[in-house]
Design a protein around this motif. Structure first.
Motif, PDB file in Angstrom:
ATOM      1  N   ALA A 144      -0.850 -11.995  -1.973  1.00  0.00           N
ATOM      2  CA  ALA A 144      -1.168 -10.667  -1.407  1.00  0.00           C
ATOM      3  C   ALA A 144      -2.359 -10.028  -1.737  1.00  0.00           C
ATOM      4  N   ASP A 145      -3.029  -9.421  -1.034  1.00  0.00           N
ATOM      5  CA  ASP A 145      -4.254  -8.690  -1.418  1.00  0.00           C
ATOM      6  C   ASP A 145      -3.563  -7.009  -1.977  1.00  0.00           C
ATOM      7  N   HIS A 146      -3.051  -6.558  -0.981  1.00  0.00           N
ATOM      8  CA  HIS A 146      -2.461  -5.321  -1.313  1.00  0.00           C
ATOM      9  C   HIS A 146      -1.058  -5.386  -1.370  1.00  0.00           C
ATOM     10  N   THR A 147      -0.351  -4.334  -2.199  1.00  0.00           N
ATOM     11  CA  THR A 147       0.914  -4.390  -2.152  1.00  0.00           C
ATOM     12  C   THR A 147       1.390  -2.955  -2.162  1.00  0.00           C
ATOM     13  N   ILE A 148       2.526  -2.588  -1.461  1.00  0.00           N
ATOM     14  CA  ILE A 148       2.985  -1.281  -1.032  1.00  0.00           C
ATOM     15  C   ILE A 148       4.341  -1.025  -1.555  1.00  0.00           C
ATOM     16  N   ASP A 149       4.719  -0.164  -2.481  1.00  0.00           N
ATOM     17  CA  ASP A 149       6.129  -0.102  -2.612  1.00  0.00           C
ATOM     18  C   ASP A 149       6.812   0.898  -1.725  1.00  0.00           C
ATOM     19  N   TYR A 150       7.733   0.399  -0.664  1.00  0.00           N
ATOM     20  CA  TYR A 150       8.281   0.872   0.419  1.00  0.00           C
ATOM     21  C   TYR A 150       9.275   2.067  -0.173  1.00  0.00           C
TER      22      TYR A 150
END
Ligand SMILES: NC(=O)c1ccc[n+]([C@@H]2O[C@H](COP(=O)([O-])OP(=O)(O)OC[C@H]3O[C@@H](n4cnc5c(N)ncnc54)[C@H](OP(=O)(O)O)[C@@H]3O)[C@@H](O)[C@H]2O)c1
Length: 317
Positions: free
Chosen positions: A191-197
């Motif tokens: 994954a290039d970009h990870t976001i904590d939802y």
């Protein structure tokens, strides 16, 4: 043969071990001695009776749609497999009845593929349903192309684990959501970009990375996550949900092509996926192996929606 069955819909307490008879083998089928199956969210949804309007059901039902094992018999019209072959398959049939939490299953030759030669049967059992879902959604439906940006919700689950990797093989940029504890895992998948939802504003985070919006949304989460995902996509983009049919009015309003995908069995696509795995372009998700005797507990845990990767069940009655 031994199998886990249920003869009425309900919670996991309806699951029990039973002796049942393997149906007769059709000409175009192979018999597989199942070494491992895996747990998918759909197993509990079927057990609870949530899919009775969508699919034909016949009780008693053996749950499970993933299989990895050895061919023990072939029908007279089968040309691609022989006794002893190690295979894997997504075993959904026209009627929900004889599944894979069992010692044997008869499957149409067209649904089966040789398992990836570099994987043990335990790892191979984690792939078919989630692999085909990700493959069919990203390529057959969304037509994801090299250089595009895709936003994948629920990246740390079974489907997400494969979707991230397929998108990277295609040369796309991947933005994905999970809670922070899973971000290192998402990075190992590419994954290039990870976001904590669970923290902050997901739409703003995606728009910071892709100010014009993403080309493709692949939604493996549904509900509020899908509501947010609509706001991350560019006009003319494509949205695929595997959790719920997307709102057609919203799609028209935003100028987005939106589709619900329900995964189809395909031995041919499993062969392609095996090639990606054997070429080391795609790896197996995190795997936690349990006994099929713990099926009820494993389904309960899966319903909590906290699984990283996949739970595999050894057929060890
Ligand atoms: N239509 C079809 O053909 C098809 C096929 C396969 C699956 N499905 C459906 O697709 C969904 C995903 O399947 P799966 O096998 O990948 O499930 P899964 O492995 O059980 O997914 C668990 C993962 O979901 C993550 N998660 C939970 N809520 C989230 C949220 N709001 N945002 C982001 N991540 C979240 C969790 O990460 P955290 O612990 O970090 O929260 C966990 O890693 C299920 O509803 C399943 O029924 C449909």
């Amino acid at each position: 043969m031994k199998a886990i069955i249920f003869d009425k819909f309900g919670d996991s307490s309806v699951l029990k071990t039973s002796d049942i008879t393997l149906p007769d083998l059709n000409n175009d089928e192979v018999t597989v001695a199942i070494a491992f199956t895996s747990v998918n969210p759909v197993d509990a949804k079927i057990r609870a009776g949530h899919l009775v309007e969508m699919l034909s059901h016949k009780l008693p039902i053996v749950p499970g749609w993933d299989v990895a094992g050895k061919v023990t018999a072939v029908g007279s019209a089968v040309s691609s497999f022989k006794v002893g072959d190690e295979v894997y398959a997504y075993a959904r049939k026209a009627e929900v009845h004889d599944g894979t939490y069992a010692e044997f299953i008869n499957l149409s030759e067209s649904a089966v593929a040789l398992k990836p030669s570099t994987l043990k049967l335990s790892a191979a059992a984690a792939i078919p349903l989630v692999g085909l879902t990700a493959h069919q959604s990203l390529f057959n439906t969304a037509d994801l192309k090299k250089g595009e940006t895709v936003f994948i919700t629920a990246g740390a689950g079974g489907v997400g684990s494969l979707a991230i990797q397929f998108a990277k093989v295609q040369g796309a940029t991947v933005i994905t959501t999970a809670s922070s504890k899973n971000h290192d895992y998402l990075k190992t998948l590419g994954a290039d970009h990870t976001i904590d939802y669970t923290k902050g504003n997901v739409v703003e985070s995606v728009r910071k990375i892709a100010p014009q919006g993403v080309d493709v949304v692949f939604d493996a989460s549904g509900g509020d996550s899908l509501d947010e995902a609509w706001l991350t996509i560019k006009k003319g983009g494509r949205l695929v949900s595997i959790v719920q049919p997307p709102d057609e009015n919203k799609a028209r309003e935003l100028g987005v092509q939106a589709t619900f995908v329900f995964v189809e069995p395909s031995g041919a696509e499993l062969k392609e996926i095996a090639q990606l795995i054997d070429a080391k372009k795609v790896k197996t998700p995190t795997i936690n192996i349990r006994s099929v005797k713990e099926a009820a507990k494993a389904q309960d845990e899966n319903e909590q929606r906290k699984t990283q990767g996949k739970v595999v069940l050894a057929i060890d009655f």
